[in-house]
Design a protein around this motif. Structure first.
Motif, PDB file in Angstrom:
ATOM      1  N   VAL A 132       0.862  -1.177   0.000  1.00  0.00           N
ATOM      2  CA  VAL A 132       0.000   0.000   0.000  1.00  0.00           C
ATOM      3  C   VAL A 132       0.897   1.225   0.000  1.00  0.00           C
TER       4      VAL A 132
ATOM      5  N   GLN B   1      -3.061   0.965  -3.584  1.00  0.00           N
ATOM      6  CA  GLN B   1      -2.618  -0.418  -3.430  1.00  0.00           C
ATOM      7  C   GLN B   1      -1.977  -0.904  -4.726  1.00  0.00           C
TER       8      GLN B   1
ATOM      9  N   ASP C 128      -0.130  -4.348  -5.888  1.00  0.00           N
ATOM     10  CA  ASP C 128       0.241  -5.707  -5.532  1.00  0.00           C
ATOM     11  C   ASP C 128       1.054  -6.358  -6.636  1.00  0.00           C
TER      12      ASP C 128
END
Length: 680
Positions: free
Chosen positions: A394, A403, A405
């Motif tokens: 984050v 965010q 990922d």
């Protein structure tokens, strides 16, 4: 599909045995797509809670799905063909039914992997038996229509399976709430039960299918590695095919990255199994739209350019998907991504079919399919571990959080890869170099073909000589080529028709006095065919390397001889030749204007088919040449053919000197050096 195609397809389905097999194939295809969705979703659900573990678990399913085909494909292809085909398919369907039914009952990730491998091993027996059966159930003249229907259900069932998976996932969640004893059931259990029933239904249909002949002996299927090695020998030396293969494999690699992380990415966006099914189906809906409507919307754009452009746009869209965190927008972008993939896929397959010789075409497709399979396996094997290694992060900037990922990283890398591959493919395949891509694209959206002022911009210089029979143009073109070589320029001297192997055959037909019955339209098409080959094989390569091309005749000859001389519609002749040449226009056209009654007397020997036309024909030709020159005075030099040859030569040299680049000495090339002398 055309009306004729619909009639043939309907007629094929009227064949009861084929209709039964096709129905079984339809059910199995939907089951296969449903199986992919359910197994990847189940693998993610069984390992939920830890991002890295979940990524690796989903990647394991894809590896388990593709590995058997890579390692055991040749063995299974040879082994399965030794048995009764109907019994092979029936037993394979029963085995798939039993294995898939067991997955939700066992409910462990280890069994998911084992079951995936078992199902794919069984598929290796079912597919060759099915492929070998179709030609025995339909007549040869209906085989193309049958194969078209087979492809329709193979890929067309994907969005249906995706929508069914989404609906079953929602239904499963509802059942879990309404029936407390089933609250521990995974949401993928219902789709897997339906999938198992699909295989059972296929088994019943196959069991009732009679009349499938047995095969004596086995088909020898080369290994995937051998197909790749042999295939590269055929495609490595062809620039166009090499660009196609690079582009299509790059698209597969980007697609593998998307498939590998789609489940965890949808979860990160707040969606469940139903949303995963919608995103999966959106890809295939987009592919269908791209295949059927994309080419029509951009019909004026070169197919080679459109191929590379579709890959570039797909890469940019994929990068946008990686960065956007809104599920609705992601679904819409996924449809666009699928459309770009569909356009590239259909163009790639079509160009390979057109450009590769028939004797090499099968091996080229085999090479592509084998290499794509390995590419998908490697990318999926790397994508999920990469996503797991990167993990979930984050990013914060004040009150703003974002965010990012591992799935975002993989999609972003996939987008960059597709963009780079698209650029490489465009550079390899671009057949309109020098024409701005943006202007070409805008014109294509309007339904037109962009034609730059002053012709296509290329590094070299293109000079064409035009004129009637006996005008002196061949002599003057030869003298200009000699003069330019003396100045240190790389010169290609050529002619129309007959500067290529194909052109020499066409020239023999076009100028043969015995071919008096050749229709004007056929004549115009043959000249355009010669010109297309001439531009592709001789003129463009020379211009791209910076040479000066001196051509004896070009497009204006068709406009004058076939348009005016044969009284064909000049617009039709112009459009046909613009398409044949890709819009390539000479930098300078030298018209040697000689009265026909004078020029025809200069000819010696027997007259060819064109020379033998009446004087009125040649008068119309001369009038059209003068009209073309008057319409574009900046591009034309009109020389009086009645002047002494030395004076005409001086006029031409003076005009050409104005547009000459700085000389760069290179090895000269004379295309007509080995050809017999041509009369003016």
């Amino acid at each position: 599909m055309t009306v004729l195609g619909r009639r043939r397809s309907t007629h094929v389905l009227a064949n009861a045995p084929f209709r039964r097999l096709w129905t079984a194939m339809s059910v199995c295809s939907m089951g296969d797509w449903l199986n992919i969705l359910a197994l990847t979703a189940l693998a993610g659900n069984l390992n939920a809670g830890d991002y890295r573990t979940q990524s690796l678990a989903i990647g394991g399913v894809f590896i388990a799905k593709m590995l058997p085909a890579v390692l055991l494909g040749p063995l299974a292809g040879a082994f399965a063909d030794r048995f009764d085909r109907r019994l092979t398919m029936f037993c394979s369907d029963l085995a798939r039914f039993a294995v898939v039914l067991s997955i939700p009952l066992v409910g462990s990730y280890q069994w998911v992997i084992v079951a995936t491998v078992l199902v794919e091993c069984v598929n290796l027996f079912w597919v060759p038996a099915k492929e070998a059966t179709v030609p025995n159930l339909v007549p040869k003249e209906q085989l193309e229509a049958a194969n078209r229907l087979n492809l329709l259900v193979t890929y067309g069932s994907a969005p249906v399976a995706a929508m069914l998976f989404a609906a079953l996932s929602v239904m499963a969640d509802l059942v879990k709430r309404l029936v407390p004893p089933l609250s521990g059931m995974d949401a993928t259990a219902l789709p897997l039960f339906v999938n198992a029933c699909a295989y059972l239904a296929s088994a019943i249909l196959i069991f009732t299918l009679r009349g499938i002949p047995k095969r004596d002996g086995a088909i020898s299927t080369p290994s995937v590695l051998k197909q790749i090695v042999d295939g590269w020998r055929f495609v490595g030396g062809n620039r166009l095919v090499r660009g196609l293969i690079i582009g299509m494999l790059g698209a597969f690699a980007a697609g593998g990255a998307v498939v590998g992380v789609a489940k965890i990415y949808v979860e990160a966006l707040g969606g469940g199994d139903a949303a995963y099914g919608v995103v999966f189906g959106a890809v295939f809906v987009g592919m269908a739209l791209g295949m059927f409507f994309g080419l029509r919307l951009l019909s004026g754009l070169s197919r080679r350019r459109l191929f590379g452009l579709a890959l570039i746009v797909a890469g940019m869209v994929l990068a946008a998907i990686a960065l956007v965190h809104n599920l609705v927008i992601v679904v819409m972008l996924t449809v666009l991504l699928g459309a770009c993939a569909g356009i590239a896929w259909i163009i790639g397959y079509t160009l390979i079919g057109l450009e590769v010789e028939d004797s090499l075409r099968g091996r080229t497709f085999s090479f592509l399919q084998s290499t794509a399979r390995v590419t998908l396996l490697l990318v999926v094997a790397v994508a999920n571990p990469l996503a797991a290694l990167f993990g979930a992060h984050v990013l914060g900037l004040g009150d703003i959080t974002y965010q990012f990922d591992g799935s975002n990283l993989v999609l972003l890398i996939g987008g960059a890869l597709a963009t780079v591959v698209g650029v490489l493919a465009l550079r390899h395949m671009d057949d309109r170099k020098g024409v701005p891509l943006s202007a070409d694209l805008i014109a294509a959206v309007r339904g037109e073909q962009y034609e730059p002022e002053g012709g296509e911009q290329v590094p070299g210089l293109f000079v064409a000589f035009e004129g009637g029979e006996g005008s002196g143009k061949t002599t003057q073109s030869r003298l200009l080529a000699i003069w330019l070589r003396d100045q240190g320029y790389d010169v290609v001297q050529t002619r129309e028709p007959g500067s290529t192997k194909v052109g020499m055959r066409l020239r023999a037909i076009l100028l043969d006095a015995a071919e008096r019955g050749l229709s004007p339209r056929s004549e115009a098409l043959l000249y355009a065919a010669d010109r297309a080959e001439h531009v592709e094989k001789v003129i463009r390569p020379a211009l791209y390397r910076g040479a000066i091309v001196v051509s004896d005749r070009y497009v204006d000859s068709s406009l004058a001889y076939q348009g005016a001389g044969r009284s064909l519609d000049p617009t039709d002749v112009s459009k046909m030749n613009a398409w044949a040449t890709g819009g390539l226009v000479p930098h300078l056209t030298v018209l040697i204007d000689t009265p026909p009654q004078v020029g025809l007397t200069r000819l010696g020997g027997a007259a060819d088919r064109i020379e033998a036309e009446p004087l009125e024909f040649h008068e119309r030709v001369r009038k059209e040449f003068r009209k073309l020159a008057a319409a574009a005075p900046d591009r034309y030099l009109v020389a009086d053919g009645m002047l002494p040859s030395e004076e005409i030569t001086r006029l031409i040299q003076d005009r050409v000197r104005e547009i000459l680049p700085d000389p760069v000495p290179r090895e000269s090339e004379d295309i007509t050096g080995t050809m017999p002398a041509i009369r003016d």
